[in-house]
Scaffold this motif. Structure first.
Motif, PDB file in Angstrom:
ATOM      1  N   ALA A  11       2.260  12.223 -14.681  1.00 47.16           N
ATOM      2  CA  ALA A  11       1.824  13.511 -15.215  1.00 47.16           C
ATOM      3  C   ALA A  11       1.405  13.358 -16.669  1.00 47.16           C
ATOM      4  CB  ALA A  11       2.958  14.538 -15.106  1.00 47.16           C
ATOM      5  N   LEU A  12       0.407  14.143 -17.085  1.00 48.85           N
ATOM      6  CA  LEU A  12       0.019  14.169 -18.486  1.00 48.85           C
ATOM      7  C   LEU A  12       1.061  14.920 -19.295  1.00 48.85           C
ATOM      8  CD1 LEU A  12      -3.807  14.973 -18.246  1.00 48.85           C
ATOM      9  CD2 LEU A  12      -2.725  12.744 -18.619  1.00 48.85           C
ATOM     10  N   ARG A  13       1.151  14.577 -20.550  1.00 45.65           N
ATOM     11  CA  ARG A  13       2.048  15.295 -21.462  1.00 45.65           C
ATOM     12  C   ARG A  13       1.393  16.608 -21.899  1.00 45.65           C
ATOM     13  NH1 ARG A  13       6.295  12.345 -23.593  1.00 45.65           N
ATOM     14  NH2 ARG A  13       6.359  10.160 -22.921  1.00 45.65           N
ATOM     15  N   ALA A  14       2.230  17.497 -22.406  1.00 46.02           N
ATOM     16  CA  ALA A  14       1.747  18.831 -22.791  1.00 46.02           C
ATOM     17  C   ALA A  14       0.598  18.790 -23.799  1.00 46.02           C
ATOM     18  CB  ALA A  14       2.910  19.663 -23.323  1.00 46.02           C
ATOM     19  N   PRO A  15       0.640  17.959 -24.855  1.00 45.41           N
ATOM     20  CA  PRO A  15      -0.497  17.941 -25.793  1.00 45.41           C
ATOM     21  C   PRO A  15      -1.804  17.514 -25.125  1.00 45.41           C
ATOM     22  CG  PRO A  15       1.431  16.922 -26.790  1.00 45.41           C
ATOM     23  CD  PRO A  15       1.743  17.127 -25.346  1.00 45.41           C
ATOM     24  N   GLN A  16      -1.731  16.576 -24.166  1.00 41.30           N
ATOM     25  CA  GLN A  16      -2.941  16.150 -23.467  1.00 41.30           C
ATOM     26  C   GLN A  16      -3.495  17.270 -22.595  1.00 41.30           C
ATOM     27  OE1 GLN A  16      -0.748  12.818 -21.781  1.00 41.30           O
ATOM     28  NE2 GLN A  16      -2.173  11.379 -22.754  1.00 41.30           N
ATOM     29  N   ILE A  17      -2.610  18.005 -21.955  1.00 36.17           N
ATOM     30  CA  ILE A  17      -3.057  19.139 -21.134  1.00 36.17           C
ATOM     31  C   ILE A  17      -3.680  20.213 -22.024  1.00 36.17           C
ATOM     32  CG2 ILE A  17      -2.280  20.961 -19.569  1.00 36.17           C
ATOM     33  CD1 ILE A  17      -0.076  19.080 -18.628  1.00 36.17           C
ATOM     34  N   LYS A  18      -3.096  20.427 -23.187  1.00 34.92           N
ATOM     35  CA  LYS A  18      -3.625  21.421 -24.120  1.00 34.92           C
ATOM     36  C   LYS A  18      -5.047  21.069 -24.547  1.00 34.92           C
ATOM     37  CE  LYS A  18      -2.524  23.775 -28.458  1.00 34.92           C
ATOM     38  NZ  LYS A  18      -1.567  23.860 -29.599  1.00 34.92           N
ATOM     39  N   LEU A  19      -5.316  19.766 -24.792  1.00 34.80           N
ATOM     40  CA  LEU A  19      -6.664  19.342 -25.165  1.00 34.80           C
ATOM     41  C   LEU A  19      -7.662  19.622 -24.049  1.00 34.80           C
ATOM     42  CD1 LEU A  19      -6.007  15.934 -26.973  1.00 34.80           C
ATOM     43  CD2 LEU A  19      -6.726  18.098 -28.012  1.00 34.80           C
ATOM     44  N   PRO A  41      10.908   3.963 -20.680  1.00 37.78           N
ATOM     45  CA  PRO A  41       9.711   3.192 -20.285  1.00 37.78           C
ATOM     46  C   PRO A  41       9.935   1.685 -20.239  1.00 37.78           C
ATOM     47  CG  PRO A  41       9.149   4.879 -21.899  1.00 37.78           C
ATOM     48  CD  PRO A  41      10.645   4.806 -21.857  1.00 37.78           C
ATOM     49  N   THR A  42      10.853   1.166 -21.055  1.00 37.36           N
ATOM     50  CA  THR A  42      11.051  -0.286 -21.092  1.00 37.36           C
ATOM     51  C   THR A  42      11.751  -0.806 -19.837  1.00 37.36           C
ATOM     52  OG1 THR A  42      13.151  -0.042 -22.289  1.00 37.36           O
ATOM     53  CG2 THR A  42      11.151  -0.270 -23.607  1.00 37.36           C
ATOM     54  N   THR A  43      12.300   0.076 -19.014  1.00 37.39           N
ATOM     55  CA  THR A  43      12.931  -0.360 -17.766  1.00 37.39           C
ATOM     56  C   THR A  43      11.907  -0.605 -16.663  1.00 37.39           C
ATOM     57  OG1 THR A  43      13.247   1.889 -16.877  1.00 37.39           O
ATOM     58  CG2 THR A  43      14.946   1.040 -18.366  1.00 37.39           C
ATOM     59  N   GLY A  64       0.791  -1.219   0.000  1.00 40.94           N
ATOM     60  CA  GLY A  64       0.000   0.000   0.000  1.00 40.94           C
ATOM     61  C   GLY A  64       0.823   1.269   0.000  1.00 40.94           C
ATOM     62  N   THR A  65       2.140   1.162  -0.063  1.00 45.96           N
ATOM     63  CA  THR A  65       2.996   2.340   0.023  1.00 45.96           C
ATOM     64  C   THR A  65       3.246   2.939  -1.354  1.00 45.96           C
ATOM     65  OG1 THR A  65       5.082   3.162   0.910  1.00 45.96           O
ATOM     66  CG2 THR A  65       5.174   1.088  -0.268  1.00 45.96           C
ATOM     67  N   LEU A  66       3.746   4.170  -1.359  1.00 47.50           N
ATOM     68  CA  LEU A  66       4.232   4.789  -2.584  1.00 47.50           C
ATOM     69  C   LEU A  66       5.605   4.230  -2.913  1.00 47.50           C
ATOM     70  CD1 LEU A  66       3.373   8.574  -2.073  1.00 47.50           C
ATOM     71  CD2 LEU A  66       2.107   6.924  -3.420  1.00 47.50           C
ATOM     72  N   VAL A  67       5.847   3.942  -4.179  1.00 45.50           N
ATOM     73  CA  VAL A  67       7.166   3.520  -4.656  1.00 45.50           C
ATOM     74  C   VAL A  67       7.589   4.491  -5.754  1.00 45.50           C
ATOM     75  CG1 VAL A  67       8.474   1.721  -5.831  1.00 45.50           C
ATOM     76  CG2 VAL A  67       6.815   1.097  -4.073  1.00 45.50           C
ATOM     77  N   LEU A  68       8.669   5.199  -5.531  1.00 41.81           N
ATOM     78  CA  LEU A  68       9.160   6.173  -6.497  1.00 41.81           C
ATOM     79  C   LEU A  68      10.158   5.494  -7.433  1.00 41.81           C
ATOM     80  CD1 LEU A  68       9.883   9.169  -4.070  1.00 41.81           C
ATOM     81  CD2 LEU A  68       7.688   8.329  -4.920  1.00 41.81           C
ATOM     82  N   TYR A  69      10.037   5.784  -8.726  1.00 43.73           N
ATOM     83  CA  TYR A  69      10.949   5.176  -9.700  1.00 43.73           C
ATOM     84  C   TYR A  69      11.347   6.223 -10.733  1.00 43.73           C
ATOM     85  CZ  TYR A  69      12.908   2.098 -13.250  1.00 43.73           C
ATOM     86  OH  TYR A  69      13.749   1.513 -14.155  1.00 43.73           O
ATOM     87  N   ASP A  70      12.649   6.277 -11.008  1.00 39.53           N
ATOM     88  CA  ASP A  70      13.140   7.194 -12.035  1.00 39.53           C
ATOM     89  C   ASP A  70      14.384   6.608 -12.678  1.00 39.53           C
ATOM     90  OD1 ASP A  70      13.150   9.346 -13.682  1.00 39.53           O
ATOM     91  OD2 ASP A  70      13.678  10.834 -12.172  1.00 39.53           O
ATOM     92  N   VAL A  71      14.757   7.182 -13.792  1.00 40.81           N
ATOM     93  CA  VAL A  71      15.868   6.689 -14.600  1.00 40.81           C
ATOM     94  C   VAL A  71      16.813   7.830 -14.892  1.00 40.81           C
ATOM     95  CG1 VAL A  71      16.479   5.776 -16.879  1.00 40.81           C
ATOM     96  CG2 VAL A  71      14.551   4.822 -15.644  1.00 40.81           C
ATOM     97  N   LEU A 124       8.249   7.986 -18.132  1.00 40.78           N
ATOM     98  CA  LEU A 124       8.341   6.596 -17.697  1.00 40.78           C
ATOM     99  C   LEU A 124       6.983   5.905 -17.701  1.00 40.78           C
ATOM    100  CD1 LEU A 124      10.839   6.753 -14.699  1.00 40.78           C
ATOM    101  CD2 LEU A 124      11.060   5.315 -16.713  1.00 40.78           C
ATOM    102  N   VAL A 125       6.025   6.503 -17.006  1.00 43.76           N
ATOM    103  CA  VAL A 125       4.705   5.898 -16.880  1.00 43.76           C
ATOM    104  C   VAL A 125       3.852   6.405 -18.040  1.00 43.76           C
ATOM    105  CG1 VAL A 125       2.782   5.458 -15.328  1.00 43.76           C
ATOM    106  CG2 VAL A 125       5.044   5.883 -14.389  1.00 43.76           C
TER     107      VAL A 125
END
Length: 333
Positions: A276-284, A229-231, A169-176, A256-257
């Motif tokens: 987070a949404l990408r800029a084009p999705q936010i624009k829509l 994303p493939t990681t 139930g915890t948050l898991v942070l992931y970055d590359v 990543l997500v």
């Protein structure tokens, strides 16, 4: 002459400076001074002087040839041991554990190559680190061998960290991230998108799993041409299969997500996520009037729903620092 201690029944003993002399066939003594009011260390100096010892000021009795800095070593080692990091590396002391501990401390105090680190631990030491951990004689080869020992223990170390910092139930942070190479002998080093701005250099990609507090729990290295994303699947395998967590909330950036990763990996496993949404999705959203920028005149956070994002919560916020930075860039362009 000698110092004589005379006990008193109702008060502290009297400390007297006395001299002995002969009176015919008898040995007698007479008191020359009462030293009871003097500090104990002064009385001890007089006693040692009467014994024939030669006493010198501390500054004249020895010469400081070299003094190694110790305070910062003691501070980092103290924190490391309070966190029980040595026991995370290995439950029993060993030369390899000491070398790995020394490399961790050296990396925090003065990041440099393994060769320079070995020199800093040995005869040309610039701190007390080598002496404190008993690794003063280590050379660069010994440090690399200790890293091989550490790599073989990676699974056990990561499991220990996961037991401490992760639960269902915890948050898991992931970055590359990525780092470039000067040489060409690393089998994982490939040409790829360089975050270091070294487009002509080989590199590796590194994926890091952290707890909600940002504590690193697991790390994995990928070839330098691996897309971010493939990681994700490797990180999920670690969290679910090796750490035994059934329900988590994965937090990752929009690179990543992605929608594909959500559809193909997260949803089939029944996992939650924050991204987070990408800029084009936010624009829509703005163009369809679902997201009205005037909302942020009154509040800094809001929530909305849209059929395009079923079973998802969309949380909007305005970042004034990012807005100022983008305005500056527009002006410069």
């Amino acid at each position: 002459m000698f110092i004589d201690v005379v006990p008193n029944r109702d008060s502290p003993p009297a400390i007297l400076l006395r001299a002995s002399y002969r009176d015919g066939s008898k040995v007698r003594k007479r008191t020359l001074a009462n030293l009871s009011a003097l500090p104990a260390d002064t009385i001890e100096l007089i006693r040692r002087s009467l014994r024939g010892e030669t006493l010198l000021p501390a500054g004249e009795s020895f010469v400081i040839e070299r003094s190694l800095p110790h305070g910062h070593v003691a501070a980092v080692l103290g924190v490391l041991r309070r966190l029980e990091l040595e026991r995370v590396l290995a439950s029993r002391p060993s030369p390899e554990r000491s070398l790995c501990t020394a490399m961790i401390v050296a990396r925090l105090l003065d990041p440099c190559s393994k060769l320079a680190t070995a020199r800093g631990l040995g005869e040309t030491a610039f701190t007390t680190l080598g002496e404190e951990l008993g690794v003063s004689g280590a050379d660069a080869d010994a440090l690399y061998e200790a890293l091989d020992w550490l790599l073989a223990r990676q699974d056990r170390i990561e499991r220990k960290l996961a037991e401490r910092h992760l639960q269902d139930g915890t948050l898991v942070l992931y970055d590359v991230t990525s780092t470039y190479f000067e040489g060409r002998t690393c089998p994982l080093a490939k040409l790829g998108y360089s975050r270091d701005g070294k487009s002509g250099k080989l590199q590796i990609v590194v994926g890091l799993v952290c707890s909600a507090e940002g504590c690193p729990v697991a790390v994995q290295v990928f070839p330098g041409n691996t897309a971010d994303p493939t990681t994700l699947s490797s990180a999920l395998d670690k969290v679910r299969e090796r750490f035994g967590l059934e329900r988590i909330v994965l937090v990752g950036d929009r690179g990543l997500v992605t929608s594909a990763r959500i559809r193909e990996e997260l949803l089939p496993l029944g996992l939650d996520w924050i991204t987070a949404l990408r800029a084009p999705q936010i624009k829509l959203l703005v163009e369809s009037s679902i997201l009205q920028l005037s909302i942020f005149d009154q509040q800094d956070l809001c929530e909305l729903s849209r059929a395009d994002y079923p079973d998802e919560r969309l949380i909007e916020c305005r970042n004034p620092l990012l807005a100022a930075e983008r305005a500056r860039k527009r002006e410069e362009l």
